[in-house]
Design a protein around this motif. Sequence first.
Motif, PDB file in Angstrom:
ATOM      1  N   LEU A  18       0.860  -1.181   0.000  1.00  0.00           N
ATOM      2  CA  LEU A  18       0.000   0.000   0.000  1.00  0.00           C
ATOM      3  C   LEU A  18       0.898   1.233   0.000  1.00  0.00           C
ATOM      4  O   LEU A  18       1.606   1.495   0.967  1.00  0.00           O
ATOM      5  N   VAL A  21      -2.720   5.970   1.110  1.00  0.00           N
ATOM      6  CA  VAL A  21      -4.051   5.741   1.671  1.00  0.00           C
ATOM      7  C   VAL A  21      -4.734   7.079   1.873  1.00  0.00           C
ATOM      8  O   VAL A  21      -4.175   7.991   2.482  1.00  0.00           O
ATOM      9  N   SER A  25      -9.262   3.031   5.567  1.00  0.00           N
ATOM     10  CA  SER A  25      -8.859   1.805   4.885  1.00  0.00           C
ATOM     11  C   SER A  25      -8.518   0.755   5.937  1.00  0.00           C
ATOM     12  O   SER A  25      -8.249   1.090   7.093  1.00  0.00           O
ATOM     13  N   VAL A  86      -7.163   3.575  -1.888  1.00  0.00           N
ATOM     14  CA  VAL A  86      -5.777   3.144  -1.700  1.00  0.00           C
ATOM     15  C   VAL A  86      -5.086   2.986  -3.047  1.00  0.00           C
ATOM     16  O   VAL A  86      -5.713   2.638  -4.051  1.00  0.00           O
TER      17      VAL A  86
END
Length: 271
Positions: A18, A21, A25, A86
């Motif tokens: 990731l 963000v 999330s 994301v």
Amino acid sequence: MSLAAFLEASPRVIAVRLTRVRGSSPREAGTEMFVAVDGFFGTIGGGQLEYMAIDKARSMLKSGEIATEMDVPLGPEIGQCCGGRVEISLSLMSGDARTAAMAAETRRLEELPHVYVLGAGHVGRALSDLFQHLPVRCILIDNRAAELGMCGAGIEKRLSVMAEADIRTAPAGSAFIVLTHDHALDFLLTAEALARHDAAYVGLIGSATKRVKFERFCAAGASKADTHRLVCPIGAVGRGDKRPEVIAAFVVAEVMAALTEMVRSPEKTAE
């Protein structure tokens, strides 16, 4: 399975990370998981988001694609309701990337908070069974080899006749749960743990009456421990159910809450 074992067993792996963000999330930026054709290690939060990432990673392994990115809104269109968004990077791991990932995992494991379970009786073993699945380093300590041998959890088991020495050498921010077979030893170890002003949690098994006796023990000059920091009874929210497994569940919740609070407010360990 450790990350090292997973990578050794998987010649081709996609690292899923990731990278950004926005809004809510399941996990924070920087979270990684690793995907092979027949397995994966770690999680980016589960649900449809993770399913989509795994599916894309395996598609890359099949097609030979080396790297790509995903930009995913966490809304009704994918069956999730976080409401955020994301961005994910996916890349085939090189030898250097594998080495870096294992080094990062080693650092993460070394930085795990220590939880000392002082006493390998029924509740101590039940605590060990639960802590083995959590992001902590659990150490079960007892001076009875037979009791330690009854613990089947995958945690560190330490035979020690001077557990107070283990308490003194514990790293800052550790949690201590005292539940030995001897009340006098309980008092000694609890006082030793409370003398550690950097402890994240100090808990003593027993009733409110036992707490009063411990406070009298300290007031009589046996210890200068700050009893206000003591959690006793432990797992009090589940008071009334004395089954070891149930007590352990409530105590683990207490300890994890204290460790989480310590991470958010590290200055509290210095108070």
